[in-house]
Design a protein around this motif. Sequence first.
Motif, mmCIF file in Angstrom:
data_model
loop_
_atom_site.group_PDB
_atom_site.id
_atom_site.type_symbol
_atom_site.label_atom_id
_atom_site.label_comp_id
_atom_site.label_asym_id
_atom_site.label_seq_id
_atom_site.Cartn_x
_atom_site.Cartn_y
_atom_site.Cartn_z
ATOM 1 N N GLN A 59 -4.654 6.320 3.404
ATOM 2 C CA GLN A 59 -4.012 5.827 2.095
ATOM 3 C C GLN A 59 -4.223 7.068 1.131
ATOM 4 O OE1 GLN A 59 -3.060 2.794 1.352
ATOM 5 N NE2 GLN A 59 -3.146 2.529 3.406
ATOM 6 N N THR A 60 -3.520 6.916 0.088
ATOM 7 C CA THR A 60 -3.576 8.000 -0.799
ATOM 8 C C THR A 60 -4.003 7.655 -2.152
ATOM 9 O OG1 THR A 60 -1.425 7.466 -1.529
ATOM 10 C CG2 THR A 60 -1.486 9.061 0.338
ATOM 11 N N ASP A 61 -4.790 6.830 -2.333
ATOM 12 C CA ASP A 61 -5.482 6.363 -3.483
ATOM 13 C C ASP A 61 -6.357 7.554 -4.220
ATOM 14 O OD1 ASP A 61 -5.061 4.005 -2.252
ATOM 15 O OD2 ASP A 61 -6.056 3.202 -3.821
ATOM 16 N N ASN A 111 0.466 2.185 -5.101
ATOM 17 C CA ASN A 111 -0.808 2.813 -5.151
ATOM 18 C C ASN A 111 -0.819 3.677 -6.473
ATOM 19 O OD1 ASN A 111 -2.121 2.294 -2.849
ATOM 20 N ND2 ASN A 111 -1.728 4.260 -1.862
ATOM 21 N N GLU A 137 -7.812 5.643 6.547
ATOM 22 C CA GLU A 137 -6.967 4.200 6.361
ATOM 23 C C GLU A 137 -5.617 4.862 6.423
ATOM 24 O OE1 GLU A 137 -8.397 2.159 3.317
ATOM 25 O OE2 GLU A 137 -10.130 1.338 4.594
ATOM 26 N N ARG A 183 -10.994 5.947 2.741
ATOM 27 C CA ARG A 183 -9.365 5.907 2.421
ATOM 28 C C ARG A 183 -8.826 6.919 3.262
ATOM 29 N NH1 ARG A 183 -9.342 1.500 0.589
ATOM 30 N NH2 ARG A 183 -8.895 0.613 -1.697
ATOM 31 N N ARG A 223 0.752 -1.186 0.198
ATOM 32 C CA ARG A 223 -0.047 -0.144 -0.224
ATOM 33 C C ARG A 223 0.852 1.239 -0.062
ATOM 34 N NH1 ARG A 223 -5.109 -1.360 0.426
ATOM 35 N NH2 ARG A 223 -5.699 -3.226 0.889
#
Length: 219
Positions: free
Chosen positions: A171-173, A99, A169, A166, A94
């Motif tokens: 995350q950088t999506d 990503n 979490e 996201r 991840r």
Amino acid sequence: MPAAEFNIIAIDGGAATGKSSTSRGMAECLQLMHVDTGAHYRTLTHALLHAGAQPGQDSEIQEALDTLELGTQIDGRSAQLSVNGQVPADSDLRSPEVNASVSQFAAIPAVRQKLFDYQRSLAPVAREKEYAGLVMEGRDIGSVIFPDADFRFFLHADEATRSTRRAKEGQTDSIAARDKMDSSRKTAPLVCPEGATQIDTGPFTLKEVISQVVAYIQG
């Protein structure tokens, strides 16, 4: 689901629609083996980047793929993809680099073909390990990998809800960019399989979504 019955359950949907959390919860409730195919593509992306291959370098990608031996390691109810005997750390899968590249690699037919037979082979693995069934999540499970699955679900939610998930979490999506790339690729695009049960996960808690799916399966 009757104890003696082995069912294959397909869970599809875009990024951050709740596929992984729902599938893991179902696996616990119904004693299933859980397979996250998104992690498969992240694992191959990580391996290809490590080998120096980049999207668009067809010959380099094929050469790298030919060196990758795929295997399975079971962790609780989760069947994890190993490459040359190793399962990468989740933090590696991840990373920003993965990503940024995973949807591009996932659109390459050679990459998808590398995983097709492997993913289908996991149903016999679940039987051999005496699970009550298999729940597999991804973007082409009910449409390509197991079009004849006993149950097929398609999860969706609005973009704002998914972006918030996201962010929580860490995350950088880019949700919109991944959706566009996954839905427009020529090979196995993200689609709602015909006849699949659609669930909008936005208005519900995870527990409520799991309860809906489990209730549907158990009839």
